[in-house]
Write a protein that holds these residues in place. Structure first.
Motif, short mmCIF file in Angstrom:
data_model
loop_
_atom_site.label_atom_id
_atom_site.label_comp_id
_atom_site.label_asym_id
_atom_site.label_seq_id
_atom_site.Cartn_x
_atom_site.Cartn_y
_atom_site.Cartn_z
N UNK A 129 7.85 -16.68 8.00
CA UNK A 129 8.19 -16.32 6.63
C UNK A 129 9.49 -15.53 6.69
N UNK A 130 10.12 -15.36 5.55
CA UNK A 130 11.41 -14.65 5.50
C UNK A 130 11.14 -13.16 5.56
N UNK A 131 11.26 -12.58 6.75
CA UNK A 131 10.94 -11.16 6.94
C UNK A 131 11.94 -10.25 6.22
N UNK A 132 13.19 -10.67 6.09
CA UNK A 132 14.16 -9.86 5.35
C UNK A 132 13.80 -9.80 3.87
N UNK A 133 13.38 -10.92 3.32
CA UNK A 133 12.97 -10.93 1.91
C UNK A 133 11.69 -10.12 1.73
N UNK A 134 10.78 -10.20 2.69
CA UNK A 134 9.56 -9.41 2.64
C UNK A 134 9.91 -7.92 2.58
N UNK A 135 10.77 -7.47 3.47
CA UNK A 135 11.16 -6.05 3.51
C UNK A 135 11.88 -5.63 2.23
N UNK A 136 12.70 -6.53 1.69
CA UNK A 136 13.37 -6.22 0.43
C UNK A 136 12.34 -6.01 -0.67
N UNK A 137 11.33 -6.88 -0.72
CA UNK A 137 10.30 -6.76 -1.73
C UNK A 137 9.44 -5.51 -1.53
N UNK A 138 9.21 -5.10 -0.29
CA UNK A 138 8.48 -3.88 -0.03
C UNK A 138 9.19 -2.70 -0.69
N UNK A 177 0.81 -1.23 0.00
CA UNK A 177 0.00 0.00 0.00
C UNK A 177 0.83 1.27 0.00
N UNK A 178 2.02 1.26 0.58
CA UNK A 178 2.83 2.48 0.65
C UNK A 178 3.82 2.61 -0.50
N UNK A 179 4.45 1.50 -0.89
CA UNK A 179 5.49 1.59 -1.91
C UNK A 179 4.99 1.28 -3.31
N UNK A 180 3.83 0.63 -3.41
CA UNK A 180 3.31 0.24 -4.72
C UNK A 180 4.07 -0.91 -5.36
N UNK A 181 4.92 -1.58 -4.59
CA UNK A 181 5.73 -2.69 -5.11
C UNK A 181 4.98 -4.00 -4.97
N UNK A 182 5.15 -4.85 -5.99
CA UNK A 182 4.57 -6.20 -5.95
C UNK A 182 5.37 -7.08 -5.00
#
Length: 132
Positions: A119-128, A90-95
């Motif tokens: 879940x992999x929180x580091x990967x989640x944040x990277x994708x955000x 919602x904030x970054x518009x990234x998939x």
């Protein structure tokens, strides 16, 4: 009492649909009244109201979230629920597209007493920040 694996799979399918509905209350309804969930070794959310509050943060971050049921493994009153979620932040518009799992302890009524999710929180944040 041991729960039939087919009944657990049917519950997991309904749980997945609740996640896809975007309703935190619908997800929390799958938990025992005093059920709890902890995510990535975090402090557990206890009771349906707290669980709904926790789930709401996911829906705010990913309002168009789609959750896919990747698999379910059941043994007695225990199950592993494997999933993949996708959506636009919602904030970054990234998939985003990330996989994880929940380890469940279930009541005889097939409600979640305890869920330990990961879940992999580091990967989640990277994708955000960067997207898929």
């Amino acid at each position: 009492m041991s729960i039939d694996a087919a009944d657990i799979k049917a519950m997991a399918e309904r749980y997945t649909a609740a996640w896809c509905s975007g309703s935190a209350e619908a997800v929390a309804a799958f938990f025992d009244e005093d059920g709890q969930i902890s995510i990535n070794d975090g402090v557990p959310s206890v009771g349906r109201a707290e669980i709904a509050e926790t789930m709401q943060t996911f829906f705010e971050d990913l309002p168009d979230m789609v959750l896919e049921l990747d698999g379910i493994r059941a043994a007695g009153n225990r199950a592993i629920f494997m999933w993949t979620l996708s959506g636009v932040h919602s904030e970054t518009g990234k998939n985003l597209r990330i996989s994880g799992w929940e380890s469940w302890r279930l009541s005889d009524e097939i409600q979640i007493i305890q869920s330990v999710g990961c879940y992999d929180s580091e990967e989640y944040e990277r994708q955000v920040e960067e997207g898929v």
